[in-house]
Design a protein around this motif. Structure first.
Motif, mmCIF file in Angstrom:
data_model
loop_
_atom_site.group_PDB
_atom_site.id
_atom_site.type_symbol
_atom_site.label_atom_id
_atom_site.label_comp_id
_atom_site.label_asym_id
_atom_site.label_seq_id
_atom_site.Cartn_x
_atom_site.Cartn_y
_atom_site.Cartn_z
ATOM 1 N N ALA A 133 44.136 23.515 37.800
ATOM 2 C CA ALA A 133 43.141 24.530 38.138
ATOM 3 C C ALA A 133 41.986 23.948 38.936
ATOM 4 C CB ALA A 133 42.606 25.180 36.861
ATOM 5 N N ARG A 134 41.733 22.658 38.751
ATOM 6 C CA ARG A 134 40.604 22.057 39.440
ATOM 7 C C ARG A 134 40.943 20.765 40.163
ATOM 8 N NH1 ARG A 134 35.476 19.025 36.691
ATOM 9 N NH2 ARG A 134 34.642 18.230 38.644
ATOM 10 N N ILE A 165 40.530 21.511 45.756
ATOM 11 C CA ILE A 165 41.109 22.802 45.368
ATOM 12 C C ILE A 165 40.034 23.879 45.391
ATOM 13 C CG2 ILE A 165 42.290 24.074 43.535
ATOM 14 C CD1 ILE A 165 43.408 21.431 42.546
ATOM 15 N N PRO A 166 40.226 24.965 46.145
ATOM 16 C CA PRO A 166 39.223 26.035 46.174
ATOM 17 C C PRO A 166 39.141 26.744 44.827
ATOM 18 C CG PRO A 166 41.209 26.704 47.346
ATOM 19 C CD PRO A 166 41.379 25.246 47.008
ATOM 20 N N HIS A 167 37.938 27.144 44.437
ATOM 21 C CA HIS A 167 37.748 27.847 43.179
ATOM 22 C C HIS A 167 37.911 29.344 43.426
ATOM 23 C CE1 HIS A 167 36.178 29.153 39.370
ATOM 24 N NE2 HIS A 167 35.930 27.910 38.991
ATOM 25 N N PRO A 168 38.821 30.007 42.722
ATOM 26 C CA PRO A 168 39.078 31.430 43.002
ATOM 27 C C PRO A 168 37.890 32.337 42.727
ATOM 28 C CG PRO A 168 40.177 30.724 40.978
ATOM 29 C CD PRO A 168 39.673 29.486 41.645
ATOM 30 N N ASP A 169 36.968 31.911 41.859
ATOM 31 C CA ASP A 169 35.823 32.752 41.520
ATOM 32 C C ASP A 169 34.624 32.522 42.433
ATOM 33 O OD1 ASP A 169 37.252 33.813 39.401
ATOM 34 O OD2 ASP A 169 36.504 32.320 37.974
ATOM 35 N N PRO A 171 34.163 32.041 46.307
ATOM 36 C CA PRO A 171 34.685 31.929 47.679
ATOM 37 C C PRO A 171 33.796 31.105 48.604
ATOM 38 C CG PRO A 171 33.832 34.140 47.249
ATOM 39 C CD PRO A 171 33.881 33.442 45.935
ATOM 40 N N GLN A 173 32.332 28.329 47.733
ATOM 41 C CA GLN A 173 32.328 26.925 47.311
ATOM 42 C C GLN A 173 33.059 26.071 48.346
ATOM 43 O OE1 GLN A 173 34.891 24.872 44.139
ATOM 44 N NE2 GLN A 173 33.050 25.389 42.948
ATOM 45 N N ARG A 175 34.889 22.759 49.918
ATOM 46 C CA ARG A 175 35.771 21.704 49.419
ATOM 47 C C ARG A 175 35.158 20.343 49.736
ATOM 48 N NH1 ARG A 175 41.914 23.765 50.981
ATOM 49 N NH2 ARG A 175 41.525 25.995 50.668
#
Length: 268
Positions: A133-134, A165-169, A171, A173, A175
């Motif tokens: 996830a991260r 990894i992009p954070h889905p919550d 947008p 953020q 990299r």
């Protein structure tokens, strides 16, 4: 979610013998400060008013305890602005890059989470299990099986790439390929190297990650607290640190080992 506001209330001790209570809005429900009222969900539009009222009442009704260190808490004249996990909404959370951004942005306090590795090193990390996830392995491989922090060596955690990894919550953020999981020792050392300007006034709000009744994620409370406080003392940060946790056992232990350190019991 990158910046959290906290109203500090000082005064009567609770049954946990805490000399301070902090009103903290959980990250899941905190409104980003940049979000205008019209864009907030209806149920959340009252949060700024609640924060302001809580801060006003808390400051008006309380006085510092006689033995408090004068740098332990911000003035009641204003809210304390905290960089939540550094600058979570803009850069990978709990990384040195995120903390540096928050410091440059002028926050009063860096908020961060700590866990303890297999070799008893204190790392800055929110989740007790590291998975895809991260993070990824440095060569891009998936983390399979997931890595339990308490069962993993510091060097193995630091070998991971936790910035690609992009954070889905979040947008917005950015990299940061190659961003690593830092140790608390590393962060404190870095802050001491740049202890001028805003950094000279900075405070830390450290969450000891654990839940009552859940064993295996952390050392026994006496050891967990000792490891964290040893680092804070070694780097000279005791006067500017608050400690929070969902685990009341850890707060009791902090009170025993460092009676003057401000505490916060998290409940949601």
């Amino acid at each position: 979610n990158e910046v959290t506001a906290v109203a500090s209330r000082r005064g009567a001790a609770s049954n946990l013998t805490l000399n301070r209570l902090l009103l903290i809005l959980a990250a899941k429900t905190m409104v980003p400060l940049a979000m205008t009222p019209s864009r907030r969900p209806p149920a959340m539009r009252a949060i700024p008013l609640i924060l302001l009222l809580s801060a006003t009442l808390g400051c008006a009704a309380t006085r510092p305890a006689p033995d408090e260190h004068p740098t332990h808490a911000p003035s009641c004249s204003q809210l304390e602005v905290q960089g939540h996990r550094g600058a979570r909404g803009l850069l990978p959370e709990n990384t040195l890059e995120a903390f540096a951004y928050a410091l440059d942005a002028g926050v009063d306090t860096l908020e961060l989470d700590v866990l303890v590795t297999r070799d008893d090193q204190v790392v800055i990390l929110h989740d007790p299990v590291v998975d895809d996830a991260r993070c990824r392995h440095a060569d891009g491989r998936s983390i399979d099986p997931p890595m339990i922090v308490r069962e993993t060596l510091l060097d193995d955690l630091r070998a991971l790439d936790c910035g690609s990894i992009p954070h889905p919550d979040f947008p917005d953020q950015a990299r940061v390929p190659g961003a690593r999981i830092p140790s608390l020792d590393e962060l404190l050392g870095s802050l001491n190297e740049h202890r001028t300007g805003a950094a000279s006034r900075l405070r830390l709000n450290i969450e000891l990650k654990n839940l009552p009744g859940e064993e295996g994620w952390a050392p026994p409370p006496v050891d967990y607290v000792r490891l964290v406080l040893e680092l804070i003392r070694r780097h000279g940060w005791i006067p500017r640190v608050s400690i929070q946790s969902f685990d009341h056992r850890l707060l009791h232990e902090v009170r025993r080992q460092s009676p003057a350190t401000p505490l916060a019991l998290l409940i949601a």
